[in-house]
Motif scaffolding. Structure first.
Motif, PDB file in Angstrom:
ATOM      1  N   GLY A 126      -4.255   8.562  -1.906  1.00 17.19           N
ATOM      2  CA  GLY A 126      -5.000   9.276  -0.704  1.00 17.19           C
ATOM      3  C   GLY A 126      -5.852   8.373   0.402  1.00 17.19           C
ATOM      4  N   THR A 127      -6.733   7.587  -0.488  1.00 13.19           N
ATOM      5  CA  THR A 127      -7.850   6.970   0.143  1.00 13.19           C
ATOM      6  C   THR A 127      -6.902   5.914   0.865  1.00 13.19           C
ATOM      7  OG1 THR A 127      -9.415   7.082  -1.492  1.00 13.19           O
ATOM      8  CG2 THR A 127      -9.879   5.320  -0.191  1.00 13.19           C
ATOM      9  N   TRP A 128      -6.070   5.154   0.233  1.00 13.66           N
ATOM     10  CA  TRP A 128      -5.256   4.091   0.852  1.00 13.66           C
ATOM     11  C   TRP A 128      -4.551   4.418   2.022  1.00 13.66           C
ATOM     12  CZ3 TRP A 128      -0.601   2.914   2.700  1.00 13.66           C
ATOM     13  CH2 TRP A 128      -0.286   1.579   3.034  1.00 13.66           C
ATOM     14  N   LEU A 129      -3.934   5.599   2.044  1.00 12.16           N
ATOM     15  CA  LEU A 129      -3.061   6.353   3.024  1.00 12.16           C
ATOM     16  C   LEU A 129      -4.110   6.734   4.516  1.00 12.16           C
ATOM     17  CD1 LEU A 129      -0.665   8.655   1.400  1.00 12.16           C
ATOM     18  CD2 LEU A 129      -0.114   6.588   2.556  1.00 12.16           C
ATOM     19  N   SER A 139      -4.259  -4.255   4.488  1.00 11.35           N
ATOM     20  CA  SER A 139      -5.270  -4.896   3.635  1.00 11.35           C
ATOM     21  C   SER A 139      -6.637  -4.299   3.338  1.00 11.35           C
ATOM     22  CB  SER A 139      -5.552  -6.449   3.969  1.00 11.35           C
ATOM     23  OG  SER A 139      -5.949  -6.488   5.148  1.00 11.35           O
ATOM     24  N   LEU A 140      -7.298  -3.519   4.558  1.00 11.42           N
ATOM     25  CA  LEU A 140      -8.536  -2.956   4.451  1.00 11.42           C
ATOM     26  C   LEU A 140      -8.314  -1.873   3.781  1.00 11.42           C
ATOM     27  CD1 LEU A 140     -11.236  -2.593   5.786  1.00 11.42           C
ATOM     28  CD2 LEU A 140     -10.437  -1.519   7.932  1.00 11.42           C
ATOM     29  N   ALA A 141      -7.277  -1.161   3.727  1.00 14.50           N
ATOM     30  CA  ALA A 141      -7.032   0.276   2.834  1.00 14.50           C
ATOM     31  C   ALA A 141      -6.894  -0.191   1.522  1.00 14.50           C
ATOM     32  CB  ALA A 141      -5.589   0.847   3.553  1.00 14.50           C
ATOM     33  N   ALA A 142      -6.293  -1.370   1.160  1.00 15.14           N
ATOM     34  CA  ALA A 142      -6.018  -1.706  -0.128  1.00 15.14           C
ATOM     35  C   ALA A 142      -7.620  -2.173  -0.740  1.00 15.14           C
ATOM     36  CB  ALA A 142      -5.425  -3.012  -0.307  1.00 15.14           C
ATOM     37  N   ILE A 143      -8.456  -2.828   0.068  1.00 12.51           N
ATOM     38  CA  ILE A 143      -9.737  -3.222  -0.411  1.00 12.51           C
ATOM     39  C   ILE A 143     -10.678  -1.890  -0.590  1.00 12.51           C
ATOM     40  CG2 ILE A 143     -11.848  -4.292   0.378  1.00 12.51           C
ATOM     41  CD1 ILE A 143      -9.966  -6.372   1.894  1.00 12.51           C
ATOM     42  N   ILE A 144     -10.659  -1.120   0.440  1.00 13.37           N
ATOM     43  CA  ILE A 144     -11.278   0.256   0.216  1.00 13.37           C
ATOM     44  C   ILE A 144     -11.093   1.131  -0.898  1.00 13.37           C
ATOM     45  CG2 ILE A 144     -12.362   2.294   1.459  1.00 13.37           C
ATOM     46  CD1 ILE A 144     -12.232   0.809   3.889  1.00 13.37           C
ATOM     47  N   ALA A 145      -9.664   1.374  -1.061  1.00 14.23           N
ATOM     48  CA  ALA A 145      -9.039   2.046  -2.191  1.00 14.23           C
ATOM     49  C   ALA A 145      -9.463   1.510  -3.450  1.00 14.23           C
ATOM     50  CB  ALA A 145      -7.637   2.233  -2.063  1.00 14.23           C
ATOM     51  N   ALA A 146      -9.082  -0.041  -3.426  1.00 15.57           N
ATOM     52  CA  ALA A 146      -9.730  -0.465  -4.895  1.00 15.57           C
ATOM     53  C   ALA A 146     -11.075  -0.289  -5.165  1.00 15.57           C
ATOM     54  CB  ALA A 146      -9.267  -2.116  -4.749  1.00 15.57           C
ATOM     55  N   ALA A 147     -11.999  -0.744  -4.233  1.00 15.07           N
ATOM     56  CA  ALA A 147     -13.435  -0.355  -4.393  1.00 15.07           C
ATOM     57  C   ALA A 147     -13.849   1.105  -4.917  1.00 15.07           C
ATOM     58  CB  ALA A 147     -14.202  -0.614  -3.266  1.00 15.07           C
ATOM     59  N   LEU A 169      -8.707  -3.741 -12.591  1.00 13.02           N
ATOM     60  CA  LEU A 169      -7.691  -3.892 -11.603  1.00 13.02           C
ATOM     61  C   LEU A 169      -8.370  -3.800 -10.100  1.00 13.02           C
ATOM     62  CD1 LEU A 169      -5.483  -0.929 -12.923  1.00 13.02           C
ATOM     63  CD2 LEU A 169      -4.998  -3.305 -12.926  1.00 13.02           C
ATOM     64  N   ALA A 170      -9.486  -3.353  -9.910  1.00  9.97           N
ATOM     65  CA  ALA A 170     -10.066  -3.318  -8.693  1.00  9.97           C
ATOM     66  C   ALA A 170     -10.724  -4.714  -8.033  1.00  9.97           C
ATOM     67  CB  ALA A 170     -11.354  -2.163  -8.741  1.00  9.97           C
ATOM     68  N   LEU A 171     -11.472  -5.048  -9.165  1.00  9.25           N
ATOM     69  CA  LEU A 171     -12.088  -6.543  -8.791  1.00  9.25           C
ATOM     70  C   LEU A 171     -10.885  -7.324  -8.656  1.00  9.25           C
ATOM     71  CD1 LEU A 171     -14.618  -6.707 -11.552  1.00  9.25           C
ATOM     72  CD2 LEU A 171     -15.075  -6.423  -9.314  1.00  9.25           C
ATOM     73  N   ALA A 172      -9.715  -7.354  -9.487  1.00  8.72           N
ATOM     74  CA  ALA A 172      -8.572  -8.428  -9.106  1.00  8.72           C
ATOM     75  C   ALA A 172      -8.056  -7.920  -7.763  1.00  8.72           C
ATOM     76  CB  ALA A 172      -7.587  -8.325 -10.234  1.00  8.72           C
ATOM     77  N   LEU A 173      -7.811  -6.660  -7.448  1.00  8.57           N
ATOM     78  CA  LEU A 173      -7.229  -6.449  -6.156  1.00  8.57           C
ATOM     79  C   LEU A 173      -7.968  -6.962  -4.907  1.00  8.57           C
ATOM     80  CD1 LEU A 173      -6.168  -2.588  -6.672  1.00  8.57           C
ATOM     81  CD2 LEU A 173      -4.529  -4.609  -5.930  1.00  8.57           C
ATOM     82  N   VAL A 174      -9.400  -6.762  -5.012  1.00  9.98           N
ATOM     83  CA  VAL A 174     -10.215  -7.222  -4.130  1.00  9.98           C
ATOM     84  C   VAL A 174     -10.446  -8.991  -3.878  1.00  9.98           C
ATOM     85  CG1 VAL A 174     -12.528  -7.515  -3.347  1.00  9.98           C
ATOM     86  CG2 VAL A 174     -11.689  -5.351  -4.272  1.00  9.98           C
ATOM     87  N   LYS A 176      -7.544 -10.687  -4.848  1.00  7.03           N
ATOM     88  CA  LYS A 176      -6.322 -11.160  -3.890  1.00  7.03           C
ATOM     89  C   LYS A 176      -6.435 -11.016  -2.700  1.00  7.03           C
ATOM     90  CE  LYS A 176      -2.872 -12.069  -5.615  1.00  7.03           C
ATOM     91  NZ  LYS A 176      -2.086 -13.369  -5.951  1.00  7.03           N
ATOM     92  N   HIS A 177      -7.395 -10.087  -2.111  1.00  5.31           N
ATOM     93  CA  HIS A 177      -7.407  -9.616  -0.622  1.00  5.31           C
ATOM     94  C   HIS A 177      -8.409 -10.574   0.112  1.00  5.31           C
ATOM     95  CE1 HIS A 177      -4.599  -6.537  -1.908  1.00  5.31           C
ATOM     96  NE2 HIS A 177      -4.178  -6.384  -0.692  1.00  5.31           N
ATOM     97  N   TRP A 178      -9.061 -11.549  -0.700  1.00  6.00           N
ATOM     98  CA  TRP A 178     -10.232 -12.133  -0.155  1.00  6.00           C
ATOM     99  C   TRP A 178      -9.979 -12.705   1.072  1.00  6.00           C
ATOM    100  CZ3 TRP A 178     -15.155 -11.573  -0.152  1.00  6.00           C
ATOM    101  CH2 TRP A 178     -15.797 -12.618  -0.024  1.00  6.00           C
ATOM    102  N   GLN A 179      -8.604 -13.530   1.224  1.00  7.95           N
ATOM    103  CA  GLN A 179      -8.466 -13.965   2.485  1.00  7.95           C
ATOM    104  C   GLN A 179      -8.064 -13.105   3.601  1.00  7.95           C
ATOM    105  OE1 GLN A 179      -5.253 -16.793   1.476  1.00  7.95           O
ATOM    106  NE2 GLN A 179      -6.719 -18.614   1.182  1.00  7.95           N
ATOM    107  N   ASN A 180      -7.467 -11.918   3.112  1.00 16.17           N
ATOM    108  CA  ASN A 180      -7.394 -10.992   4.255  1.00 16.17           C
ATOM    109  C   ASN A 180      -8.459 -10.486   4.679  1.00 16.17           C
ATOM    110  OD1 ASN A 180      -5.057 -10.387   1.872  1.00 16.17           O
ATOM    111  ND2 ASN A 180      -4.166 -10.017   3.727  1.00 16.17           N
ATOM    112  N   LEU A 181      -9.798 -10.393   3.852  1.00 16.02           N
ATOM    113  CA  LEU A 181     -10.866  -9.865   4.177  1.00 16.02           C
ATOM    114  C   LEU A 181     -11.538 -10.751   5.509  1.00 16.02           C
ATOM    115  CD1 LEU A 181     -13.309  -7.650   4.065  1.00 16.02           C
ATOM    116  CD2 LEU A 181     -14.129  -9.022   2.111  1.00 16.02           C
ATOM    117  N   GLN A 182     -11.423 -12.083   5.167  1.00 17.80           N
ATOM    118  CA  GLN A 182     -12.036 -13.135   6.079  1.00 17.80           C
ATOM    119  C   GLN A 182     -11.034 -13.044   7.426  1.00 17.80           C
ATOM    120  OE1 GLN A 182     -11.076 -16.525   3.242  1.00 17.80           O
ATOM    121  NE2 GLN A 182     -13.446 -16.651   3.306  1.00 17.80           N
TER     122      GLN A 182
END
Length: 198
Positions: A126-129, A139-147, A169-174, A176-182
């Motif tokens: 639900g957070t991701w959606l 990517s932003l949705a994934a980072i926030i949902a993972a956190a 899982l959360a740390l690995a997801l963040v 993996k999305h580090w370049q997206n965050l940049q």
């Protein structure tokens, strides 16, 4: 030995590349050749084929759910189930069938969480959606949902049980999305539904 076989089976299941399978089925180009180059549902969506993207999403989520559910039904210990959960997730991230260059794990992680704790999985989904709908950035949705995932788990269960699994899982997801965050910070990130670029 029982746990080791289950972990190996989970890793191999996680390695099944549904982005590649769906692209073959729907006659699309290799998803690693356009967009982000990521073999995942969001990048397949950039092909313009929503059915292929949905097939990829369901397949990647289902393998995460199935591995954990099978471990639970087989009567593995909490430790064994946690290791199976990580094995299927990291199988998707580093699949042996794609020379260890896989997707970013969002759908597979969602499947794992739904099997570990359905309410937790639904809260994270639900957070991701919500974030994806508002921002249009997967990517932003994934980072926030993972956190949010380990925070939700801690509020519900404390730092016990499978908390360590959810945290990894959360740390690995963040990560993996580090370049997206940049790219997000630089205003260069592609939005959901944007067309592919060779």
């Amino acid at each position: 030995m029982h746990n080791l076989l289950a972990i190996l089976a989970a890793y191999l299941l996680g390695s099944v590349p549904f982005a590649m399978i769906s692209s073959k089925l729907f006659g699309l180009a290799d998803p690693r050749t356009y967009g982000s180059g990521n073999p995942g549902a969001t990048n397949v969506l950039r092909s313009g084929n929503k059915k292929a993207a949905l097939f990829t999403l369901i397949g990647d989520a289902l393998k995460g759910w199935l591995a954990v559910f099978a471990a639970q039904q087989a009567g593995l210990s909490d430790l064994g189930i946690g290791l199976v959960a990580l094995a299927v997730f990291f199988g998707h991230l580093f699949p042996i069938f794609l020379k260890f260059k896989g997707g970013k794990g969002v759908a597979t992680a969602a499947g794992v969480l739904l099997a570990l704790d359905p309410l937790l999985g639904l809260m994270v989904l639900g957070t991701w959606l919500l974030v994806a709908y508002v921002s249009r950035y997967s990517s932003l949705a994934a980072i926030i949902a993972a956190a949010a995932a380990p925070l939700y788990f801690a509020l519900m269960h404390g730092a016990e049980g499978q908390f360590a699994v959810v945290l990894v899982l959360a740390l690995a997801l963040v990560a993996k999305h580090w370049q997206n965050l940049q790219r997000l910070m630089a205003g260069q990130e592609s939005k959901i539904g944007s067309k592919k670029k060779a």
